[in-house]
Design a protein around this motif. Sequence first.
Motif, PDB file in Angstrom:
ATOM      1  N   THR A   1       0.784   5.389   4.701  1.00  0.00           N
ATOM      2  CA  THR A   1      -0.293   6.990   5.078  1.00  0.00           C
ATOM      3  C   THR A   1      -0.111   6.787   5.993  1.00  0.00           C
ATOM      4  O   THR A   1       0.610   6.266   7.395  1.00  0.00           O
ATOM      5  CB  THR A   1      -1.795   5.886   4.665  1.00  0.00           C
ATOM      6  OG1 THR A   1      -2.084   4.927   5.716  1.00  0.00           O
ATOM      7  CG2 THR A   1      -1.712   5.393   3.244  1.00  0.00           C
TER       8      THR A   1
ATOM      9  N   SER B   1      -2.575 -11.252  -1.264  1.00  0.00           N
ATOM     10  CA  SER B   1      -3.560 -10.278  -2.126  1.00  0.00           C
ATOM     11  C   SER B   1      -3.787  -8.658  -0.997  1.00  0.00           C
ATOM     12  O   SER B   1      -3.885  -9.506   0.769  1.00  0.00           O
ATOM     13  CB  SER B   1      -5.182 -10.185  -1.716  1.00  0.00           C
ATOM     14  OG  SER B   1      -5.498  -9.002  -2.098  1.00  0.00           O
ATOM     15  N   GLY B   2      -3.068  -8.098  -1.426  1.00  0.00           N
ATOM     16  CA  GLY B   2      -3.096  -6.766   0.108  1.00  0.00           C
ATOM     17  C   GLY B   2      -1.143  -6.564   0.676  1.00  0.00           C
ATOM     18  O   GLY B   2      -1.376  -6.072   1.269  1.00  0.00           O
ATOM     19  N   CYS B   3      -0.124  -7.596   0.296  1.00  0.00           N
ATOM     20  CA  CYS B   3       0.700  -7.322   0.584  1.00  0.00           C
ATOM     21  C   CYS B   3       1.615  -6.547   0.404  1.00  0.00           C
ATOM     22  O   CYS B   3       2.717  -6.093   1.038  1.00  0.00           O
ATOM     23  CB  CYS B   3       1.263  -8.978   0.188  1.00  0.00           C
ATOM     24  SG  CYS B   3       2.096  -9.497  -1.259  1.00  0.00           S
ATOM     25  N   GLY B   4       1.512  -5.604  -0.465  1.00  0.00           N
ATOM     26  CA  GLY B   4       1.725  -4.315  -0.644  1.00  0.00           C
ATOM     27  C   GLY B   4       2.527  -4.625  -2.793  1.00  0.00           C
ATOM     28  O   GLY B   4       3.630  -3.733  -3.098  1.00  0.00           O
ATOM     29  N   LYS B   5       2.142  -5.592  -3.702  1.00  0.00           N
ATOM     30  CA  LYS B   5       2.787  -6.101  -4.488  1.00  0.00           C
ATOM     31  C   LYS B   5       2.607  -5.121  -6.059  1.00  0.00           C
ATOM     32  O   LYS B   5       3.956  -3.998  -6.441  1.00  0.00           O
ATOM     33  CB  LYS B   5       2.499  -7.057  -5.413  1.00  0.00           C
ATOM     34  CG  LYS B   5       2.647  -8.102  -4.444  1.00  0.00           C
ATOM     35  CD  LYS B   5       2.124 -10.098  -5.471  1.00  0.00           C
ATOM     36  CE  LYS B   5       0.623  -9.522  -4.951  1.00  0.00           C
ATOM     37  NZ  LYS B   5      -0.322 -10.072  -4.467  1.00  0.00           N
ATOM     38  N   THR B   6       0.971  -4.295  -5.745  1.00  0.00           N
ATOM     39  CA  THR B   6       1.377  -3.274  -6.859  1.00  0.00           C
ATOM     40  C   THR B   6       1.845  -1.592  -6.944  1.00  0.00           C
ATOM     41  O   THR B   6       2.377  -1.364  -7.314  1.00  0.00           O
ATOM     42  CB  THR B   6      -0.414  -3.356  -6.460  1.00  0.00           C
ATOM     43  OG1 THR B   6      -0.986  -4.192  -7.863  1.00  0.00           O
ATOM     44  CG2 THR B   6      -0.964  -1.924  -8.031  1.00  0.00           C
ATOM     45  N   THR B   7       1.221  -1.781  -5.033  1.00  0.00           N
ATOM     46  CA  THR B   7       2.492  -0.810  -4.610  1.00  0.00           C
ATOM     47  C   THR B   7       4.053  -0.571  -4.752  1.00  0.00           C
ATOM     48  O   THR B   7       4.351   1.007  -5.282  1.00  0.00           O
ATOM     49  CB  THR B   7       1.763  -0.365  -3.130  1.00  0.00           C
ATOM     50  OG1 THR B   7       0.737  -0.818  -2.839  1.00  0.00           O
ATOM     51  CG2 THR B   7       2.432   0.881  -2.588  1.00  0.00           C
TER      52      THR B   7
ATOM     53  N   HIS C   1      -0.896 -13.801  -9.450  1.00  0.00           N
ATOM     54  CA  HIS C   1      -1.223 -15.041  -8.741  1.00  0.00           C
ATOM     55  C   HIS C   1      -1.081 -16.210  -8.951  1.00  0.00           C
ATOM     56  O   HIS C   1      -1.459 -17.829  -8.068  1.00  0.00           O
ATOM     57  CB  HIS C   1      -2.189 -14.568  -7.371  1.00  0.00           C
ATOM     58  CG  HIS C   1      -2.706 -13.107  -7.020  1.00  0.00           C
ATOM     59  ND1 HIS C   1      -2.310 -13.431  -5.796  1.00  0.00           N
ATOM     60  CD2 HIS C   1      -3.261 -11.763  -7.169  1.00  0.00           C
ATOM     61  CE1 HIS C   1      -2.445 -11.932  -5.060  1.00  0.00           C
ATOM     62  NE2 HIS C   1      -3.188 -11.710  -6.090  1.00  0.00           N
TER      63      HIS C   1
ATOM     64  N   ILE D   1       2.717   0.719   4.426  1.00  0.00           N
ATOM     65  CA  ILE D   1       2.019  -0.548   3.221  1.00  0.00           C
ATOM     66  C   ILE D   1       3.703  -1.518   2.710  1.00  0.00           C
ATOM     67  O   ILE D   1       3.631  -2.229   2.538  1.00  0.00           O
ATOM     68  CB  ILE D   1       1.378   0.433   2.169  1.00  0.00           C
ATOM     69  CG1 ILE D   1       0.281   1.078   2.880  1.00  0.00           C
ATOM     70  CG2 ILE D   1       1.560  -0.959   0.467  1.00  0.00           C
ATOM     71  CD1 ILE D   1      -0.122   1.943   0.990  1.00  0.00           C
TER      72      ILE D   1
ATOM     73  N   GLU E   1      -2.103  10.733  -0.153  1.00  0.00           N
ATOM     74  CA  GLU E   1      -2.229  10.429   0.884  1.00  0.00           C
ATOM     75  C   GLU E   1      -0.857   9.484   1.110  1.00  0.00           C
ATOM     76  O   GLU E   1      -0.537   8.521   2.511  1.00  0.00           O
ATOM     77  CB  GLU E   1      -3.329   9.382   1.387  1.00  0.00           C
ATOM     78  CG  GLU E   1      -3.431   8.328   0.476  1.00  0.00           C
ATOM     79  CD  GLU E   1      -3.938   8.476  -0.768  1.00  0.00           C
ATOM     80  OE1 GLU E   1      -4.481   9.218  -1.658  1.00  0.00           O
ATOM     81  OE2 GLU E   1      -4.765   7.362  -1.862  1.00  0.00           O
TER      82      GLU E   1
HETATM   83  N1  LIG Z   1      -3.861   4.512  -1.866  1.00  0.00           N
HETATM   84  C1  LIG Z   1      -3.692   4.320  -0.718  1.00  0.00           C
HETATM   85  N2  LIG Z   1      -4.172   4.068   0.570  1.00  0.00           N
HETATM   86  C2  LIG Z   1      -4.059   3.655   0.934  1.00  0.00           C
HETATM   87  N3  LIG Z   1      -4.123   2.125   1.258  1.00  0.00           N
HETATM   88  C3  LIG Z   1      -3.237   1.837   0.410  1.00  0.00           C
HETATM   89  C4  LIG Z   1      -3.211   2.117  -0.809  1.00  0.00           C
HETATM   90  N4  LIG Z   1      -3.016   1.530  -2.118  1.00  0.00           N
HETATM   91  C5  LIG Z   1      -3.049   0.548  -1.586  1.00  0.00           C
HETATM   92  N5  LIG Z   1      -3.664   0.477   0.504  1.00  0.00           N
HETATM   93  C6  LIG Z   1      -3.612  -0.522   0.366  1.00  0.00           C
HETATM   94  O1  LIG Z   1      -2.011  -0.539   1.154  1.00  0.00           O
HETATM   95  C7  LIG Z   1      -1.890  -2.460   1.113  1.00  0.00           C
HETATM   96  C8  LIG Z   1      -1.761  -3.349   0.076  1.00  0.00           C
HETATM   97  O2  LIG Z   1      -1.891  -2.441  -1.783  1.00  0.00           O
HETATM   98  P1  LIG Z   1      -1.869  -3.309  -3.283  1.00  0.00           P
HETATM   99  O3  LIG Z   1      -2.487  -2.789  -3.870  1.00  0.00           O
HETATM  100  O4  LIG Z   1       0.031  -2.804  -3.816  1.00  0.00           O
HETATM  101  O5  LIG Z   1      -1.373  -4.896  -2.655  1.00  0.00           O
HETATM  102  P2  LIG Z   1      -1.555  -5.561  -3.717  1.00  0.00           P
HETATM  103  O6  LIG Z   1      -0.742  -7.289  -3.023  1.00  0.00           O
HETATM  104  O7  LIG Z   1      -1.242  -5.532  -4.586  1.00  0.00           O
HETATM  105  O8  LIG Z   1      -3.109  -6.974  -3.374  1.00  0.00           O
HETATM  106  P3  LIG Z   1      -3.597  -7.835  -4.790  1.00  0.00           P
HETATM  107  O9  LIG Z   1      -2.949  -8.778  -4.706  1.00  0.00           O
HETATM  108  O10 LIG Z   1      -4.606  -7.539  -4.287  1.00  0.00           O
HETATM  109  O11 LIG Z   1      -3.792  -6.832  -5.796  1.00  0.00           O
HETATM  110  C9  LIG Z   1      -3.519  -2.451   0.903  1.00  0.00           C
HETATM  111  O12 LIG Z   1      -4.121  -2.528   1.729  1.00  0.00           O
HETATM  112  C10 LIG Z   1      -4.238  -1.760   0.255  1.00  0.00           C
HETATM  113  O13 LIG Z   1      -5.459  -1.680   1.156  1.00  0.00           O
END
Ligand SMILES: Nc1ncnc2c1ncn2[C@@H]1O[C@H](COP(=O)(O)OP(=O)(O)OP(=O)(O)O)[C@@H](O)[C@H]1O
Length: 275
Positions: free
Chosen positions: A39, A64-70, A229, A44, A84
């Motif tokens: 962004t 949490s927040g390392c980017g797995k879902t992204t 997790h 990310i 964004e």
């Molecule tokens: N659309 C977005 N805009 C801004 N930041 C984003 C967006 N989507 C994700 N992020 C940020 O990117 C980072 C990774 O998010 P993501 O959801 O991929 O993590 P994760 O590893 O799946 O976390 P969790 O295990 O908590 O689900 C986080 O800091 C999140 O806030």
Amino acid sequence: MFTEKLFKQTNAYTKSKLKMSKADIEKPIIQIKGLSVKTHEGEILKSINLDIPRNKIVVLLGPSGCGKTTLLKSLNRLTDLHKELIVGGEVLIDGKDILKASQDLPIMRQKMGLLSQRPFPLPVSIYKNVSYGLKLKGVRNKKLIAHSVESNLKRVGLWDEVKDRLNNPANSLSIGQQQRLCLARGLAVKPTIILADEPTSALDPISTKTIENLFKELKEHYTIILVTHVLRQAVRLADHVVFMYYGDIIEQGHPDDILKNPQTEILKKYLIDGN
Ligand SMILES: Nc1ncnc2c1ncn2[C@@H]1O[C@H](COP(=O)(O)OP(=O)(O)OP(=O)(O)O)[C@@H](O)[C@H]1O
């Protein structure tokens, strides 16, 4: 005549797999090359490279927040829904870069079933949930649709539980049943890849075990990418583990190596603390 057509359609995937050479089967189904997601505020995913092997369960682990879902969202371009996000690099699925705008998104997405943390059945009946995808594809043959509904509900072990109430609303099912219904809905359109984002996090232990057993069976025909997790779930299911940290892949490999013999301090700490 009808039986023959039905047989042809329901076995299309198996046949297409049989047509593949051994070399094709051994090629990764997904090749991720220099995938970056950012962004205006920061990165990310930091230029990730990853091969996803066919017909395996690949587990994405990391705090949490390392980017797995992204990473999962990038694979079926759900990232498009977030204006964004700036996505770069290549995601080759069977050799085709799905990040290229010219790709036909609905067809590409049909290759991928998606299971989220909480099940999202459509606000219609159990039957219509499973038939939805086929109808969307233009299939009108009622016998073919009924066969698909029955066989996919059987595949996820739900048929006996719902066969007498197929016209009841999907949300009358328990959460565990709804998750299996969503899996059946996804399987009905014959995907090749299942993306599963913590699919058992809202489920009780018995439903969790059912989904885990299903995944073990399904990997014969599908490639499954699973975010979890739960380390014990990774041990039970993974053929390949990918450990992520702050948008990077830190270690990956066979679960025996990654989970029992971690090389980096970050992974060692994660395995001890779970964070
Ligand atoms: N659309 C977005 N805009 C801004 N930041 C984003 C967006 N989507 C994700 N992020 C940020 O990117 C980072 C990774 O998010 P993501 O959801 O991929 O993590 P994760 O590893 O799946 O976390 P969790 O295990 O908590 O689900 C986080 O800091 C999140 O806030």
